[in-house]
Scaffold this motif. Structure first.
Motif, short mmCIF file in Angstrom:
data_model
loop_
_atom_site.label_atom_id
_atom_site.label_comp_id
_atom_site.label_asym_id
_atom_site.label_seq_id
_atom_site.Cartn_x
_atom_site.Cartn_y
_atom_site.Cartn_z
N ALA A 291 0.84 -1.20 0.00
CA ALA A 291 0.00 0.00 0.00
C ALA A 291 0.88 1.25 0.00
CB ALA A 291 -0.93 0.00 1.21
N LEU A 292 1.94 1.23 0.82
CA LEU A 292 2.85 2.38 0.89
C LEU A 292 3.56 2.58 -0.45
CD1 LEU A 292 4.43 1.77 4.43
CD2 LEU A 292 2.73 3.50 3.80
N LEU A 293 3.98 1.45 -1.04
CA LEU A 293 4.68 1.49 -2.32
C LEU A 293 3.81 2.13 -3.40
CD1 LEU A 293 7.38 0.24 -3.56
CD2 LEU A 293 5.91 -1.61 -4.38
N LEU A 294 2.52 1.80 -3.38
CA LEU A 294 1.60 2.33 -4.39
C LEU A 294 1.02 3.69 -3.97
CD1 LEU A 294 -0.26 -1.02 -5.25
CD2 LEU A 294 1.25 0.25 -6.77
N LYS A 295 1.53 4.20 -2.84
CA LYS A 295 1.09 5.48 -2.27
C LYS A 295 -0.42 5.51 -2.00
CE LYS A 295 4.87 8.30 -4.07
NZ LYS A 295 5.65 7.18 -4.66
N HIS A 296 -0.91 4.40 -1.48
CA HIS A 296 -2.32 4.34 -1.08
C HIS A 296 -2.40 4.54 0.43
CE1 HIS A 296 -3.02 1.58 -4.81
NE2 HIS A 296 -2.98 2.86 -5.14
N LEU B 190 -1.18 -8.84 -3.25
CA LEU B 190 0.21 -8.52 -3.62
C LEU B 190 1.18 -9.00 -2.53
CD1 LEU B 190 -0.35 -4.98 -5.18
CD2 LEU B 190 0.56 -6.99 -6.38
N GLY B 191 0.74 -8.90 -1.29
CA GLY B 191 1.57 -9.38 -0.17
C GLY B 191 1.85 -10.87 -0.28
N MET B 192 0.86 -11.62 -0.76
CA MET B 192 1.02 -13.07 -0.91
C MET B 192 2.04 -13.42 -1.98
SD MET B 192 -2.88 -14.36 -1.01
CE MET B 192 -3.99 -13.90 0.31
N LEU B 193 2.25 -12.48 -2.91
CA LEU B 193 3.09 -12.79 -4.07
C LEU B 193 4.58 -12.52 -3.85
CD1 LEU B 193 0.60 -11.55 -6.76
CD2 LEU B 193 1.33 -13.90 -6.39
N HIS B 194 4.93 -12.03 -2.65
CA HIS B 194 6.35 -11.91 -2.32
C HIS B 194 6.94 -13.30 -2.18
CE1 HIS B 194 7.34 -7.67 -1.26
NE2 HIS B 194 6.01 -7.56 -1.30
N GLU B 195 8.22 -13.42 -2.44
CA GLU B 195 8.90 -14.71 -2.26
C GLU B 195 8.84 -15.12 -0.78
OE1 GLU B 195 10.32 -16.87 -4.27
OE2 GLU B 195 9.98 -15.75 -6.12
N GLY B 196 8.76 -16.39 -0.58
CA GLY B 196 8.87 -16.91 0.78
C GLY B 196 7.73 -16.55 1.71
N THR B 197 6.52 -16.40 1.15
CA THR B 197 5.40 -16.11 2.03
C THR B 197 4.40 -17.26 2.07
OG1 THR B 197 4.43 -14.85 0.24
CG2 THR B 197 5.48 -13.60 2.01
N GLY B 198 4.88 -18.45 1.92
CA GLY B 198 4.04 -19.61 2.21
C GLY B 198 3.18 -20.13 1.08
N ALA B 199 2.20 -20.92 1.48
CA ALA B 199 1.43 -21.75 0.55
C ALA B 199 0.69 -20.95 -0.53
CB ALA B 199 0.45 -22.61 1.33
N ALA B 200 0.13 -19.79 -0.15
CA ALA B 200 -0.63 -19.02 -1.13
C ALA B 200 0.27 -18.56 -2.27
CB ALA B 200 -1.30 -17.81 -0.46
#
Lengths: 71, 191
Positions: free
Chosen positions: B138-143, B153-163
């Motif tokens: 959210a901060l990155l997109l200035k929201h 988008l948070g789920m799509l970071h590397e190393g964030t589990g099953a999702a």
């Protein structure tokens, strides 16, 4: 299959995974009920000896197990 | 941080608990957050997932696969039912004598993995990480808010589990998703 027939099928199954899981859950339930009853008895002023007699175990066994609960 | 969440994002977080319980999990994982996104109609993350052809059925199938990949122990209620013991009835009787929640408050009750405890399920490490990364997105997109799209988008970071593992296997990439989100927001603003 209705829930009732599913349960009946499971109960009559000789699958160890089903039977052993039931025993484990039953043991857990037993522990919960015993804890409730022992603490209730202590709250009502029962002695460890009285509780042990009704539970049909030694006084040491019940005291050792529940002493840490601060009863 | 939670106060910056939109209503739908909040409901997703709450809904993830329900999903985790439904799939017999002992903690809430990122995969439960993903499934919970599908329960909030009309959220931006869902628009993205639909555009990228990730249907709900496939996510639920993945949850089922994760569940049975672990130890497929039935819940206590089911296990006791095979002996003819109705756990709900036991709970009802005990609560009648000792008050609401009496059975669940015992040490044995509280330590049970699938236990008779019906209350709060804790969030696992990967789910917590996803929520923290949602804030970062959210901060990155200035929201100034955290919505369902940031959770995705948070789920799509590397190393964030099953999702994340599942979504990447379906070809969903973080950078592409971010671009789609920005595009959709632009269109939404333009009306």
């Amino acid at each position: 299959m209705t829930d009732a027939t599913k349960v009946a099928a499971a109960a009559s199954s000789r699958d160890p995974a089903v039977g052993l899981a039931a025993v484990a859950s039953l043991r857990g339930l037993l522990e919960s009920l015993e804890e409730l009853q022992v603490s209730n008895a202590r709250a009502q002023g029962w002695s460890w000896q009285q509780i042990a007699d009704v539970l049909r175990v030694t006084r040491q066994a019940v005291h050792k197990k529940y002493r840490r609960f601060g009863l | 941080m939670f106060e910056r969440f939109t209503t739908k994002a909040r409901d997703t977080v709450i809904g993830a608990q329900e999903v985790a319980r439904r799939f017999d999990a002992d903690t809430v994982g990122s995969e439960h957050l993903l499934a919970a996104l599908y329960e909030q109609r009309g959220n931006l993350a869902l628009t993205v997932l639909e555009a990228l052809s990730v249907p709900r059925e496939e996510v639920e199938a993945e949850l089922e696969r994760i569940r049975t990949g672990g130890v497929a122990t039935p819940s206590d209620a089911e296990a006791l039912a095979t002996l003819g013991i109705d756990l709900d009835e036991v709970r009802r009787q005990v609560e009648e004598a000792f008050g609401p929640g009496a059975l669940d408050r015992t040490r044995s009750g509280m330590s049970r993995r699938w236990g008779w405890r019906k209350g709060h399920l804790p969030f696992g490490r990967d789910a917590k990480k996803v929520l923290n990364l949602a804030l970062r997105e959210a901060l990155l997109l200035k929201h100034n808010y955290i919505g369902c799209e940031h959770i995705l988008l948070g789920m799509l970071h590397e190393g964030t589990g099953a999702a994340g593992v599942f979504l990447r296997s379906r070809g969903v990439r973080q950078d592409a998703t971010r671009i789609i989100v920005e595009e959709l927001l632009k269109r939404r603003r333009a009306g």
